[in-house]
Design a protein around this motif. Structure first.
Motif, PDB file in Angstrom:
ATOM      1  N   GLU A 204      -4.309   1.231  -9.676  1.00  0.00           N
ATOM      2  CA  GLU A 204      -3.313   0.375  -9.184  1.00  0.00           C
ATOM      3  C   GLU A 204      -3.275   0.258  -7.828  1.00  0.00           C
ATOM      4  OE1 GLU A 204      -1.611  -1.460 -11.021  1.00  0.00           O
ATOM      5  OE2 GLU A 204      -2.150  -0.515 -12.812  1.00  0.00           O
ATOM      6  N   VAL A 205      -3.584   1.355  -7.090  1.00  0.00           N
ATOM      7  CA  VAL A 205      -3.884   1.296  -5.570  1.00  0.00           C
ATOM      8  C   VAL A 205      -4.974   0.270  -4.990  1.00  0.00           C
ATOM      9  CG1 VAL A 205      -4.418   2.543  -3.407  1.00  0.00           C
ATOM     10  CG2 VAL A 205      -2.867   3.583  -5.007  1.00  0.00           C
ATOM     11  N   GLN A 206      -6.012   0.428  -5.746  1.00  0.00           N
ATOM     12  CA  GLN A 206      -7.175  -0.400  -5.395  1.00  0.00           C
ATOM     13  C   GLN A 206      -6.656  -2.023  -5.822  1.00  0.00           C
ATOM     14  OE1 GLN A 206      -9.875   0.223  -3.903  1.00  0.00           O
ATOM     15  NE2 GLN A 206      -8.929   2.386  -3.891  1.00  0.00           N
ATOM     16  N   ASP A 207      -5.750  -2.124  -6.668  1.00  0.00           N
ATOM     17  CA  ASP A 207      -5.243  -3.604  -7.034  1.00  0.00           C
ATOM     18  C   ASP A 207      -4.608  -4.106  -5.939  1.00  0.00           C
ATOM     19  OD1 ASP A 207      -4.568  -5.917  -9.174  1.00  0.00           O
ATOM     20  OD2 ASP A 207      -3.007  -5.024  -8.501  1.00  0.00           O
ATOM     21  N   VAL A 208      -3.339  -3.188  -5.348  1.00  0.00           N
ATOM     22  CA  VAL A 208      -2.631  -3.530  -4.269  1.00  0.00           C
ATOM     23  C   VAL A 208      -3.325  -3.831  -2.984  1.00  0.00           C
ATOM     24  CG1 VAL A 208      -0.946  -2.474  -2.707  1.00  0.00           C
ATOM     25  CG2 VAL A 208      -0.666  -2.206  -5.215  1.00  0.00           C
TER      26      VAL A 208
ATOM     27  N   ILE B 288      -3.349  -7.488  -1.081  1.00  0.00           N
ATOM     28  CA  ILE B 288      -2.916  -7.563   0.190  1.00  0.00           C
ATOM     29  C   ILE B 288      -4.108  -8.172   1.043  1.00  0.00           C
ATOM     30  CG2 ILE B 288      -2.617  -6.295   2.376  1.00  0.00           C
ATOM     31  CD1 ILE B 288      -1.110  -4.130   0.611  1.00  0.00           C
ATOM     32  N   THR B 289      -5.407  -7.725   0.855  1.00  0.00           N
ATOM     33  CA  THR B 289      -6.705  -8.393   1.376  1.00  0.00           C
ATOM     34  C   THR B 289      -6.700  -9.967   1.142  1.00  0.00           C
ATOM     35  OG1 THR B 289      -7.860  -6.535   1.229  1.00  0.00           O
ATOM     36  CG2 THR B 289      -9.204  -8.571   1.600  1.00  0.00           C
ATOM     37  N   THR B 290      -6.321 -10.355   0.056  1.00  0.00           N
ATOM     38  CA  THR B 290      -6.198 -11.854   0.000  1.00  0.00           C
ATOM     39  C   THR B 290      -4.743 -12.426   0.244  1.00  0.00           C
ATOM     40  OG1 THR B 290      -5.706 -11.702  -2.496  1.00  0.00           O
ATOM     41  CG2 THR B 290      -7.935 -11.951  -1.784  1.00  0.00           C
TER      42      THR B 290
ATOM     43  N   LYS C 167      -0.004  -1.401   5.754  1.00  0.00           N
ATOM     44  CA  LYS C 167       0.000   0.011   6.107  1.00  0.00           C
ATOM     45  C   LYS C 167       0.461   0.885   4.944  1.00  0.00           C
ATOM     46  CE  LYS C 167       0.228  -0.145  11.030  1.00  0.00           C
ATOM     47  NZ  LYS C 167       0.689   0.114  12.385  1.00  0.00           N
ATOM     48  N   THR C 168       1.552   0.399   4.424  1.00  0.00           N
ATOM     49  CA  THR C 168       2.500   0.942   3.426  1.00  0.00           C
ATOM     50  C   THR C 168       2.797  -0.051   2.108  1.00  0.00           C
ATOM     51  OG1 THR C 168       3.558   2.060   5.263  1.00  0.00           O
ATOM     52  CG2 THR C 168       4.510   1.917   2.887  1.00  0.00           C
ATOM     53  N   ALA C 169       2.675   0.699   0.871  1.00  0.00           N
ATOM     54  CA  ALA C 169       3.084  -0.135  -0.320  1.00  0.00           C
ATOM     55  C   ALA C 169       3.530   0.875  -1.126  1.00  0.00           C
ATOM     56  CB  ALA C 169       1.917  -0.362  -0.971  1.00  0.00           C
ATOM     57  N   PHE C 170       4.534   0.557  -1.989  1.00  0.00           N
ATOM     58  CA  PHE C 170       5.424   1.124  -3.068  1.00  0.00           C
ATOM     59  C   PHE C 170       4.870   1.027  -4.172  1.00  0.00           C
ATOM     60  CE2 PHE C 170       9.281   0.514  -0.147  1.00  0.00           C
ATOM     61  CZ  PHE C 170       8.605   1.605   0.762  1.00  0.00           C
ATOM     62  N   LEU C 171       4.541   1.865  -5.269  1.00  0.00           N
ATOM     63  CA  LEU C 171       3.966   1.875  -6.649  1.00  0.00           C
ATOM     64  C   LEU C 171       5.133   2.564  -7.456  1.00  0.00           C
ATOM     65  CD1 LEU C 171       1.377   2.566  -4.617  1.00  0.00           C
ATOM     66  CD2 LEU C 171       0.376   1.620  -6.554  1.00  0.00           C
ATOM     67  N   ILE C 172       5.230   2.134  -8.537  1.00  0.00           N
ATOM     68  CA  ILE C 172       6.200   2.563  -9.713  1.00  0.00           C
ATOM     69  C   ILE C 172       5.270   2.825 -10.908  1.00  0.00           C
ATOM     70  CG2 ILE C 172       8.267   2.797 -11.069  1.00  0.00           C
ATOM     71  CD1 ILE C 172       9.633   1.391  -8.739  1.00  0.00           C
TER      72      ILE C 172
ATOM     73  N   ASP D 217       0.490   5.680   1.904  1.00  0.00           N
ATOM     74  CA  ASP D 217      -0.117   5.237   2.851  1.00  0.00           C
ATOM     75  C   ASP D 217      -1.368   4.671   2.791  1.00  0.00           C
ATOM     76  OD1 ASP D 217      -1.456   5.346   5.478  1.00  0.00           O
ATOM     77  OD2 ASP D 217      -0.546   6.972   5.972  1.00  0.00           O
ATOM     78  N   LEU D 218      -1.582   3.239   3.076  1.00  0.00           N
ATOM     79  CA  LEU D 218      -2.824   2.538   2.619  1.00  0.00           C
ATOM     80  C   LEU D 218      -3.967   2.806   3.749  1.00  0.00           C
ATOM     81  CD1 LEU D 218      -0.941  -0.915   1.684  1.00  0.00           C
ATOM     82  CD2 LEU D 218      -1.973   0.548  -0.047  1.00  0.00           C
ATOM     83  N   GLU D 219      -3.430   3.342   4.972  1.00  0.00           N
ATOM     84  CA  GLU D 219      -4.718   3.677   5.919  1.00  0.00           C
ATOM     85  C   GLU D 219      -5.139   5.062   5.692  1.00  0.00           C
ATOM     86  OE1 GLU D 219      -3.264   0.901   9.631  1.00  0.00           O
ATOM     87  OE2 GLU D 219      -2.183   2.839   9.429  1.00  0.00           O
ATOM     88  N   ASN D 220      -4.254   5.759   5.222  1.00  0.00           N
ATOM     89  CA  ASN D 220      -4.888   7.197   5.218  1.00  0.00           C
ATOM     90  C   ASN D 220      -5.198   7.475   3.881  1.00  0.00           C
ATOM     91  OD1 ASN D 220      -4.780   8.040   8.196  1.00  0.00           O
ATOM     92  ND2 ASN D 220      -2.847   7.612   7.738  1.00  0.00           N
ATOM     93  N   GLY D 221      -4.892   6.974   2.799  1.00  0.00           N
ATOM     94  CA  GLY D 221      -4.946   7.088   1.536  1.00  0.00           C
ATOM     95  C   GLY D 221      -4.294   8.213   0.846  1.00  0.00           C
ATOM     96  N   LYS D 222      -2.919   8.312   1.152  1.00  0.00           N
ATOM     97  CA  LYS D 222      -2.216   9.488   0.382  1.00  0.00           C
ATOM     98  C   LYS D 222      -0.814   9.042   0.109  1.00  0.00           C
ATOM     99  CE  LYS D 222      -1.257  11.194   5.088  1.00  0.00           C
ATOM    100  NZ  LYS D 222      -1.223  12.521   5.824  1.00  0.00           N
TER     101      LYS D 222
END
Length: 199
Positions: free
Chosen positions: A38-42, A46-48, A55-60, A75-80
């Protein structure tokens, strides 16, 4: 690396519109693997769609029991994962079987909708400060019209528990203290933050 402890897998039931689960998704053997997907999907979305916060996304993760933390600040930049909290699902998503939820997009269904949302403007509603949500997928396109918003409620505990928390009317409903933590992130962002609800 972030890992989610819960390892149970449940069969999902969906009402119109239906989200079809392909074999690759069914073969994920852990919540951590699904989370990474799901992180990869987000990130790809965002790339497109560069107008969203990079920098930041929320996932549930709605497959996690509601008594456990399943709202993740990523944290999309640091992967955590930088924060997490409890979040309610809609009462209409209940099937009578714990862990077995259904999802829908229809008005007055009180169901949680899956998919990507843009977090919009803050306003003061019947539950206090809330954020409007704009559905970006066919599975949640009625979010704004259904008044599905991100808000807090006193019945949602801050700490995890071994039994389900209270349900919402379809909104992602969180604890007030956790809400104010993510509120700082949302209000400090110059671009809309993406929220992804998945199962």
């Amino acid at each position: 690396m972030f890992r989610i402890v819960l390892m149970l897998t449940f069969k999902s039931i969906f009402v119109f519109p239906v989200k079809h689960i392909n074999k690759k998704e069914r073969d994920f053997d852990s919540d951590a693997e699904r989370f990474e997907a799901e992180v990869q999907d987000v990130k790809q979305f965002i790339t497109t769609h560069p107008k969203y916060n990079k920098k930041t996304a929320f996932l549930i993760d709605m497959r996690v029991n509601s008594g456990k933390k399943r709202f993740f600040v990523y944290d999309l930049e640091n992967g955590k994962v930088t924060d997490s909290g409890l979040v309610a699902h809609g009462s209409g998503s209940e099937t009578g079987i714990i862990g077995n939820l259904r999802f829908g997009n229809e008005p007055n269904s009180k169901m949680t909708s899956l998919g990507r949302c843009a977090i919009g403007n803050k306003y003061k509603g019947s539950f206090g400060e809330s954020y409007k949500l704009y559905g970006l997928d066919s599975l949640n396109s009625n979010a704004y019209m259904r008044h599905v918003v991100l808000h807090y409620y006193s019945a949602v505990p801050l700490e995890e528990q071994n039994y389900p928390i209270s349900d919402s009317h379809g909104c992602p409903m969180v604890n007030e203290i956790f809400f104010h933590r993510i509120e700082k992130i949302i209000d400090g962002s110059k671009s809309n933050i993406l929220l992804k609800i998945y199962y």
